[in-house]
Write a protein that holds these residues in place. Structure first.
Motif, PDB file in Angstrom:
ATOM      1  N   PRO A  86       0.823  -1.214   0.000  1.00 15.92           N
ATOM      2  CA  PRO A  86       0.000   0.000   0.000  1.00 15.92           C
ATOM      3  C   PRO A  86       0.856   1.262   0.000  1.00 15.92           C
ATOM      4  O   PRO A  86       1.897   1.315   0.662  1.00 15.92           O
ATOM      5  N   THR A  87       0.403   2.258  -0.751  1.00 16.21           N
ATOM      6  CA  THR A  87       1.087   3.546  -0.779  1.00 16.21           C
ATOM      7  C   THR A  87       0.177   4.690  -0.353  1.00 16.21           C
ATOM      8  O   THR A  87       0.659   5.802  -0.156  1.00 16.21           O
ATOM      9  N   GLY A  88      -1.124   4.432  -0.225  1.00 15.84           N
ATOM     10  CA  GLY A  88      -2.023   5.492   0.238  1.00 15.84           C
ATOM     11  C   GLY A  88      -3.480   5.119   0.090  1.00 15.84           C
ATOM     12  O   GLY A  88      -3.837   4.204  -0.654  1.00 15.84           O
ATOM     13  N   SER A  89      -4.314   5.833   0.826  1.00 16.92           N
ATOM     14  CA  SER A  89      -5.773   5.736   0.718  1.00 16.92           C
ATOM     15  C   SER A  89      -6.309   7.151   0.622  1.00 16.92           C
ATOM     16  O   SER A  89      -5.910   8.020   1.404  1.00 16.92           O
ATOM     17  N   TYR A  90      -7.208   7.371  -0.316  1.00 13.58           N
ATOM     18  CA  TYR A  90      -7.677   8.719  -0.612  1.00 13.58           C
ATOM     19  C   TYR A  90      -9.199   8.750  -0.633  1.00 13.58           C
ATOM     20  O   TYR A  90      -9.821   7.967  -1.341  1.00 13.58           O
ATOM     21  N   GLU A  91      -9.777   9.664   0.160  1.00 15.71           N
ATOM     22  CA  GLU A  91     -11.230   9.797   0.226  1.00 15.71           C
ATOM     23  C   GLU A  91     -11.727  11.132  -0.319  1.00 15.71           C
ATOM     24  O   GLU A  91     -12.876  11.247  -0.712  1.00 15.71           O
ATOM     25  N   VAL A  92     -10.874  12.142  -0.320  1.00 13.93           N
ATOM     26  CA  VAL A  92     -11.280  13.480  -0.768  1.00 13.93           C
ATOM     27  C   VAL A  92     -10.609  13.841  -2.087  1.00 13.93           C
ATOM     28  O   VAL A  92     -11.260  14.269  -3.031  1.00 13.93           O
ATOM     29  N   ARG A  93      -9.297  13.661  -2.147  1.00 11.76           N
ATOM     30  CA  ARG A  93      -8.541  14.011  -3.349  1.00 11.76           C
ATOM     31  C   ARG A  93      -7.477  12.957  -3.591  1.00 11.76           C
ATOM     32  O   ARG A  93      -6.712  12.631  -2.693  1.00 11.76           O
ATOM     33  N   LEU A  94      -7.456  12.419  -4.794  1.00 15.38           N
ATOM     34  CA  LEU A  94      -6.387  11.515  -5.209  1.00 15.38           C
ATOM     35  C   LEU A  94      -5.220  12.392  -5.636  1.00 15.38           C
ATOM     36  O   LEU A  94      -5.337  13.178  -6.572  1.00 15.38           O
TER      37      LEU A  94
END
Length: 87
Positions: free
Chosen positions: A56-64
């Protein structure tokens, strides 16, 4: 190369486990998984070539907002699947 998977309610195990394993075995360096169950979340991963698994390198909910495989910054709301769009 980038593989993007949108998790479907009818194929959760296939979309979360089987397909990423196949993409990793094929050597695809970047993998993103889009979850749609409680709003949109984009999970980004990169291939660990030694283990042939994604990290994993990230999780984005608002802005990728990622620098690779190319620089991109986009509001998650612009990624809404057709079934979630307002009618």
């Amino acid at each position: 190369m980038l593989a993007v998977e949108i998790v479907s309610p009818t194929s959760i195990a296939m979309d979360r486990i089987t397909k990423p394993a196949l993409y990793a075995a094929a050597g695809i360096p970047y993998y993103w998984r889009i979850e749609t169950f409680e709003g949109l979340v984009v999970h980004t991963h990169t291939l660990d070539p030694e283990g042939q698994v994604y990290r994993p390198t990230g999780s984005y909910e608002v802005r990728l907002d990622v620098p690779e495989p190319w620089a991109i910054s986009i509001p998650i709301e612009r990624l809404r699947p057709r079934h979630m769009k307002e009618r």
